[in-house]
Design an enzyme around this catalytic site. Structure first.
Site, PDB file in Angstrom:
ATOM      1  N   PRO A  39      13.409  10.039  -4.645  1.00  0.00           N
ATOM      2  CG  PRO A  39      14.666  12.051  -4.619  1.00  0.00           C
ATOM      3  CD  PRO A  39      14.808  10.636  -5.358  1.00  0.00           C
ATOM      4  CE1 TYR A  40       6.465  10.975  -9.445  1.00  0.00           C
ATOM      5  CE2 TYR A  40       7.075   8.577  -9.843  1.00  0.00           C
ATOM      6  CZ  TYR A  40       6.169   9.512 -10.051  1.00  0.00           C
ATOM      7  OH  TYR A  40       5.018   9.441 -10.724  1.00  0.00           O
ATOM      8  CB  VAL A  41      10.350   5.527  -5.136  1.00  0.00           C
ATOM      9  CG1 VAL A  41      10.046   4.497  -4.477  1.00  0.00           C
ATOM     10  CG2 VAL A  41      10.442   5.197  -6.670  1.00  0.00           C
TER      11      VAL A  41
ATOM     12  CB  SER B  53       6.771  11.779  -3.220  1.00  0.00           C
ATOM     13  OG  SER B  53       6.463  11.368  -4.732  1.00  0.00           O
ATOM     14  CE  LYS B  54       3.362  10.129  -7.618  1.00  0.00           C
ATOM     15  NZ  LYS B  54       2.093  10.934  -7.720  1.00  0.00           N
TER      16      LYS B  54
END
Length: 246
Positions: free
Chosen positions: A154-156, A158-159
């Site tokens: 999820p973090y990747v 978003s980035k």
């Protein structure tokens, strides 16, 4: 252009902790007037402002939810009214709840997207309208877009969106003399990174880069300061600031 005191002005979102704090301190040491943004930690932002002003610098603390367009518009107004304009916007604000995609809570996912993607969009939109000629907009991605560590999905996601947004904005500001770049740190010793990791995991990650250590917030701040100031020929790029991590 600079402000009424011939001082460049920088707004740093997420400036009350981790990499943001190091960026605030670095830019202040280079003579910038700094607006230290906070979302929840006003006390830390106020302390940073006190430290900078005690050293004869100029700083203010400003609070708002980065994903709230009305609040951020008012915040940008406040910075311009108080400091005389905006030359540099550094958007370090972000959250990083980790977990495997198969089991990830969708409410948490929505929170990640709201802060990291919508928040970056809102800040970038205001910056595109406000930053003066000769200025810089600097967003934050992550080296995990390349290293692809499990649990960072999820973090990747978003980035990766942040990178795409950043590179397109650089081209949309054609002719404005404003650079737009993203900084993609590797493993960096901040509370955001260290939270929830055991000593063995941290040790393994610290040995992953050829320099065999974790990055320090000051390492990332050096790259930001370069992009904010002398790095005028670097534009529309993602800089992987990670000690050589593949």
């Amino acid at each position: 252009m600079t402000n009424r005191n011939n001082t460049r002005v920088a707004l740093v979102t997420g400036g009350s902790g981790g990499i943001g704090e190091a960026v605030v301190q670095k830019l202040a040491s280079e003579g910038y007037a700094v607006a230290v943004h906070y979302a929840g930690n006003q006390a830390k932002a106020d302390t940073l402002v006190e430290e900078i002003t005690a050293a004869d610098g100029t700083a203010i603390a400003v609070g708002a939810d980065v994903a709230d367009e009305t609040a951020m518009q008012a915040l940008f107004d406040q910075v311009e009214d108080t400091l005389g304009g905006i030359d540099v916007v550094v958007n370090t604000a972000g959250i990083m709840p980790l977990g495997p995609i198969a089991d990830y809570d969708l409410e948490t996912f929505d929170r990640v997207i709201r802060t990291n993607v919508r928040g970056t969009f809102v800040v970038s939109q205001q910056a595109a309208r406000r930053v003066r000629s000769g200025g810089a907009i600097i967003n934050f991605s992550t080296s995990v877009t390349r290293t692809q560590f499990p649990s960072y999905g999820p973090y990747v996601a978003s980035k990766a969106a942040v990178e795409g947004l950043t590179l397109i904005l650089a081209r949309e500001l054609h002719g404005k003399d404003i650079t737009v770049n993203a900084v993609a740190p590797g493993p960096t010793a901040t509370p955001l990174f260290l939270d929830g990791k055991d000593a063995q995991t941290i040790e393994k990650l610290s040995k992953a880069a050829p320099l065999e250590r974790l990055g320090q917030p000051g390492d990332i701040a050096e790259t930001v300061a370069f992009l904010a100031g002398p790095g005028r020929w670097v534009n529309g790029q993602t800089l992987f600031t990670n000690g050589g991590l593949a």
